[in-house]
Design an enzyme around this catalytic site. Structure first.
Site, PDB file in Angstrom:
ATOM      1  NE  ARG B 255      -0.930  -0.160   5.018  1.00  0.00           N
ATOM      2  CZ  ARG B 255      -0.283   0.466   5.811  1.00  0.00           C
ATOM      3  NH1 ARG B 255       0.276   1.429   5.449  1.00  0.00           N
ATOM      4  NH2 ARG B 255      -0.114   0.017   7.045  1.00  0.00           N
ATOM      5  CG  HIS B 259      -3.751   1.338   9.116  1.00  0.00           C
ATOM      6  ND1 HIS B 259      -4.297   0.151   8.506  1.00  0.00           N
ATOM      7  CD2 HIS B 259      -4.671   1.877  10.196  1.00  0.00           C
ATOM      8  CE1 HIS B 259      -5.449  -0.012   9.135  1.00  0.00           C
ATOM      9  NE2 HIS B 259      -5.678   0.712   9.997  1.00  0.00           N
ATOM     10  CE1 TYR B 267       3.838   1.715   8.280  1.00  0.00           C
ATOM     11  CE2 TYR B 267       3.109   3.370   9.913  1.00  0.00           C
ATOM     12  CZ  TYR B 267       2.849   2.529   8.817  1.00  0.00           C
ATOM     13  OH  TYR B 267       1.812   2.586   8.203  1.00  0.00           O
TER      14      TYR B 267
HETATM   15  C1  TPP Z   1     -10.648  -7.650  15.382  1.00  0.00           C
HETATM   16  C2  TPP Z   1      -9.838  -6.319  15.201  1.00  0.00           C
HETATM   17  N1  TPP Z   1      -8.621  -6.251  15.442  1.00  0.00           N
HETATM   18  C3  TPP Z   1      -8.138  -5.278  15.311  1.00  0.00           C
HETATM   19  C4  TPP Z   1      -8.521  -4.356  14.326  1.00  0.00           C
HETATM   20  C5  TPP Z   1      -7.892  -2.964  13.978  1.00  0.00           C
HETATM   21  N2  TPP Z   1      -7.255  -2.752  12.565  1.00  0.00           N
HETATM   22  C6  TPP Z   1      -7.810  -2.526  11.655  1.00  0.00           C
HETATM   23  S1  TPP Z   1      -7.139  -2.733  10.257  1.00  0.00           S
HETATM   24  C7  TPP Z   1      -5.795  -3.465  10.956  1.00  0.00           C
HETATM   25  C8  TPP Z   1      -4.463  -4.045  10.354  1.00  0.00           C
HETATM   26  C9  TPP Z   1      -4.705  -4.985   9.409  1.00  0.00           C
HETATM   27  O1  TPP Z   1      -3.814  -5.435   8.556  1.00  0.00           O
HETATM   28  P1  TPP Z   1      -3.817  -6.265   7.374  1.00  0.00           P
HETATM   29  O2  TPP Z   1      -4.659  -7.427   7.742  1.00  0.00           O
HETATM   30  O3  TPP Z   1      -2.773  -6.575   6.958  1.00  0.00           O
HETATM   31  O4  TPP Z   1      -4.840  -5.531   6.462  1.00  0.00           O
HETATM   32  P2  TPP Z   1      -4.457  -4.112   5.689  1.00  0.00           P
HETATM   33  O5  TPP Z   1      -4.846  -2.923   6.408  1.00  0.00           O
HETATM   34  O6  TPP Z   1      -2.867  -4.010   5.438  1.00  0.00           O
HETATM   35  O7  TPP Z   1      -5.033  -4.048   4.387  1.00  0.00           O
HETATM   36  C10 TPP Z   1      -6.013  -3.553  12.502  1.00  0.00           C
HETATM   37  C11 TPP Z   1      -5.120  -3.926  13.511  1.00  0.00           C
HETATM   38  C12 TPP Z   1      -9.761  -4.431  13.798  1.00  0.00           C
HETATM   39  N3  TPP Z   1     -10.443  -3.685  12.931  1.00  0.00           N
HETATM   40  N4  TPP Z   1     -10.458  -5.577  14.122  1.00  0.00           N
END
Ligand code: TPP
Ligand code: MG
Lengths: 339, 329
Positions: B255, B259, B267
């Site tokens: 990406r 985030h 980072y």
């Molecule tokens: C159960 C839960 N834990 C934590 C979060 C907070 N959170 C939202 S996105 C994210 C990171 C997800 O990373 P990834 O699966 O790699 O997807 P990306 O955002 O990189 O597309 C987190 C920790 C959440 N939405 N739901």
């Protein structure tokens, strides 16, 4: 007394407990290296090291459960659930496991675990990131739940929670993280769990509020035209029964302001208890100002109606005082919903 | 046009937009469109039109377009809060996407959902999930319906790398494998979950490996190469439709933005973004089609103008009336 933002008061409380008790450890997603998604753990990893301030994978069941096990066997973990909704994937570990240990070990084990989570509506995070969800925890014996309303209560309740011998959830209202206030630090700043506080004395009506509703309720009555007594409940489980009953026995009227749904919101419990204890002394029925029974909407104009604000609280209290009855909520007055 | 006729029009428009993906040029244009819409969203966010949070998928466009181009509108898709690209690829219009994210009644959820909650039932998009991992089991359930009813439909679950650390992932892969469900698990491995690099949270580099213990194929795919995405999807789709069961596809991607919202992604190691930009999915695909840089620029110009217009329409739409809050409870 330093003036701190609520998130800074959280950092101070965590730092003070990490400092005073070597068994305290912190766990959560992005709390260490990044300082927390809401910057409520900023600097702690630098100060106390990665052994005590631990980043986790996105594995809530895993790390909350590990905290339960660690708590039962000698540590005092503080777990951050970024948004309270995320505890949904881990709920068993808290309500069905942690809260039964004392009972099942005949008191030989206890679980001194603290779960902190951001919660609440008002910032446009949508229906899966804006709930309070206190209703998920009410009715589980062995669990405590507190909701700070400002930096001082954030500091004092969190320190008390970490020192408590049993599981405690602290719901930190997300919209208050940036609010500033003077904070008494140290032992004097610790606020015992289970104790509410009278923020304003009055004799005509008792107004009980929690979390971000405290400041809206305070604003609603600040002109002094209504002689209201305002109670910040601070701890919801167990709620301060003596304080509320004593106040209502004097004012003989009660308005509860909740960021909680109309059906099954936390005020139902207080209303039932007050009616039971003070039946016959009340001048009006207990009145609850709540959320409607819907998910949290995203659009700004809808979310601002969804959440009670000072204006709505004021007009409801006015109607309550003049009619002597409990006024209809806005969604019924406007014919939008029957419940 | 009334709000309702405008909405009906947008639904028909989504179906038409989906059918366009059979042509390579249109697939290129769709990737350009996603990039343009997200550029617009970033500036709307900076100008205060967008509340809460928004998660851009720029750099990952080939994956969403590749998925949409290889399944039909009766197949179901679950995806995450990082779902703008998937929604647009599946056919949801820029007006409906931007409108939703700006909280307008013309939005695909009528302004009630917001950035993390897009939806396009007519093109197979279930409401997008803001809880990490929640889409995996739901996709398996959609696949179960197809299997049970004997249709040839399939389901696709799209999640990130970080989401493979959550229990729902393991439970669902196991279930899908023993029931031979027609479902495809797409992991967008963009190397980060929020502010944490994958090495800090995950002990292996290739997440495709995680399929092994469920006895299902796990395939590593170059997520920046639209043709590679389509080839991998086509194989997994045939396997699913033939009743042979699920597949895990790990898309290696990146990406470009942080985030969410104001995350500057400090980072990340210096130079990492630049390296990935050299393999930009739009440029790669344009070159593979023999499209010159000048022509690509022209396409971008035209599409940007279209997205500007779509944004104007979206922002001209009102916020939803209060009655809408109670309509679908
Ligand atoms: C159960 C839960 N834990 C934590 C979060 C907070 N959170 C939202 S996105 C994210 C990171 C997800 O990373 P990834 O699966 O790699 O997807 P990306 O955002 O990189 O597309 C987190 C920790 C959440 N939405 N739901
Ligand atoms: Mg990721």
């Amino acid at each position: 007394m330093p003036k701190l933002r609520m998130r800074e008061a959280v950092i101070r409380a965590l730092a003070d407990e990490l400092e005073s008790d070597p068994t305290v450890i912190l766990m959560g997603e992005d709390i260490a290296e990044a300082g927390g998604p809401f910057k409520a753990t900023e600097g702690l990893k630098e100060q106390f090291g990665a052994r005590r301030v631990r980043d986790t994978p996105i594995s809530e069941m895993g790390f909350l459960g590990a905290a339960v096990g660690a708590a039962a066997t000698g540590l005092r973990p503080v777990v951050e659930m970024m948004f309270i909704e995320f505890i949904g994937v881990a709920l068993d570990q808290l309500t069905t496991e942690a809260c039964k240990f004392r009972f099942l070990s005949r008191g030989k084990l206890n679980v001194p675990l603290t779960v902190r989570a951001s919660a609440g509506a008002g910032l446009g995070f949508g229906c899966q990131h804006s709930q309070m969800l206190d209703q998920w925890f009410r009715g589980t014996s062995g669990l405590k739940l507190a909701v700070p309303s400002d930096p001082q209560t954030a500091y004092g309740l969190l320190r008390a929670a970490i020192r408590d011998e049993d599981p405690v959830i602290i719901l930190e209202t997300r919209s208050l993280y940036g609010d500033r206030g003077e904070v008494t630090l140290g032992e004097a700043g610790i606020i015992p769990l289970g104790k509410g506080s009278i923020l304003r004395s009055g004799s005509d009506v008792t107004v009980v509020a929690l979390g971000q509703m405290v400041k809206h309720a305070a604003a609603a009555i600040q002109d002094g035209q209504i002689d209201a007594e305002l109670i910040d409940l601070r701890t919801l489980i167990p709620w301060d029964r003596e304080l509320v009953l004593e106040s209502v026995s004097r004012t003989r009227r009660l308005v509860i302001v909740e960021e909680s749904p109309y059906s099954g919101g936390w005020g139902t419990e207080i209303a039932a208890e007050v009616s039971r204890e003070l039946f016959g002394q009340l001048l009006s029925p207990v009145h609850r100002i709540t959320l409607p029974d819907t998910p949290v909407p995203y659009a700004a104009s809808l979310e601002s109606r969804y959440l009670p604000n000072a204006e709505v609280i004021r007009s409801q209290i006015d109607a309550y005082m003049t009619s002597g009855l409990s006024p209809e909520p806005w969604w019924r007055l406007e014919g939008l919903a029957r419940a | 046009m009334t709000d309702q006729t405008q909405k009906d029009f947008l639904v028909e428009e989504s179906l038409r937009r989906r059918s366009e993906l059979s042509s390579p040029e249109n697939r290129l244009d769709r990737m350009i469109e996603i990039r343009a819409v997200e550029g617009k969203l970033q500036s709307l966010f900076n100008d205060g039109f967008i509340r809460g949070s928004t998660h851009l998928s720029n750099g990952q466009e080939a994956i969403s377009v590749g998925i949409a181009a290889t399944i039909t509108t009766s197949d179901w898709v679950t995806c995450t809060y990082r779902g703008h690209g998937t929604a647009l690829s599946l056919g949801v219009t820029p007006t409906a996407v931007v409108g939703e994210i700006a909280g307008r009644v013309i939005g695909c959820v009528g302004g009630l959902g917001g950035s993390m909650h897009l939806c396009g039932v007519e093109v197979g998009l279930l409401p997008t999930f803001a809880i990490v991992g929640a889409g995996y089991p739901v996709a398996a359930g959609a696949a179960l319906t197809a299997q049970y009813q004997g249709t040839s439909d399939i389901a696709v679950a799209i999640c990130g790398d970080g989401a493979t650390n959550i229990g729902a992932f393991y439970e669902t892969l196991n279930l899908a494998s023993i029931w031979k469900l027609p479902v495809i698990f797409v992991v967008e491995n963009n190397l980060y979950g929020e502010y944490s690099r994958i090495q800090l949270t995950t002990p292996i580099e290739d997440l495709a490996q995680r399929a092994d213990s469920f006895a299902m194929p796990g395939v590593i795919v170059d997520g920046q190469d639209l043709d590679a995405v389509m080839d991998a999807m086509t194989a997994a789709v045939s396997r699913a439709r033939a009743g042979e069961g699920p597949t895990l596809l790990e898309m290696k991607t990146y990406r470009y933005s942080g985030h969410s919202r104001a995350d500057q992604a400090n980072y990340r190691p210096a130079g990492e973004l630049d390296e990935w930009l050299l393999r930009d999915p739009i440029n790669l695909y344009a070159h593979s089609l023999g499209i010159s840089d000048a022509e690509l620029e022209e396409r971008r110009r035209v599409i940007n103008a279209e997205v500007d217009m779509a944004t104007e329409v979206a922002l001209a739409s009102p916020e939803p009336p209060i009655a809408d809050l109670f309509e679908f409870v």
